[in-house]
Write an enzyme that holds these catalytic residues in place. Structure first.
Site, short mmCIF file in Angstrom:
data_model
loop_
_atom_site.label_atom_id
_atom_site.label_comp_id
_atom_site.label_asym_id
_atom_site.label_seq_id
_atom_site.Cartn_x
_atom_site.Cartn_y
_atom_site.Cartn_z
N CYS A 11 54.07 103.90 96.14
CA CYS A 11 55.38 104.43 96.50
C CYS A 11 56.36 103.30 96.81
CB CYS A 11 55.22 105.34 97.72
SG CYS A 11 56.78 105.85 98.46
N SER A 12 57.51 103.31 96.16
CA SER A 12 58.50 102.25 96.38
C SER A 12 59.02 102.25 97.82
CB SER A 12 59.66 102.38 95.39
OG SER A 12 60.37 103.59 95.60
#
Length: 118
Positions: A11-12
């Site tokens: 997940c960024s």
């Protein structure tokens, strides 16, 4: 200060929170919550630290499993059971201290949690 992050490296936003923790010189305990699902007691503790009683505050309501389990009208207990059984429903990242927590969306909220002067 002891800091824990419920982290998903894919997940960024979660990676962004890790970058901020690094910038602040904080070495958190990293919990890959998809591999190590939090217990019901841990979920309750984090809700308290988030300052809410509503499990949806830390829930990914757009996940397919949310619809599959028909959680839109579910009560608190059913939502907590779903979070414990299906950690993919947990919003990410969540950064936790001994007294407070924040859902790091956007990741800059992590900075505000740990460095209120920023």
């Amino acid at each position: 200060m002891d800091v824990t992050i419920w982290h998903n490296p894919r997940c960024s936003k979660s990676r962004g929170a890790m970058t901020i923790l690094d910038e602040l010189g904080v070495e958190p305990q990293v919990v890959r919550y998809l591999d190590e699902a939090p217990s019901r007691a841990e979920l309750e503790d984090v809700l308290r630290k988030l300052g809410t009683d509503d499990p949806r505050a830390m829930m990914r309501t757009g996940e397919p499993v949310y619809r599959e389990l028909a959680l839109a009208d579910a009560g608190r207990e059913q939502l907590l059971d779903a979070l414990a059984a299906h950690p993919v429903l947990i919003e990410r990242p969540i950064v936790i201290t001994s007294t407070r927590a924040v859902v790091g969306r956007p990741p800059e909220l992590v900075r505000e949690l740990l460095d209120p002067e920023s």
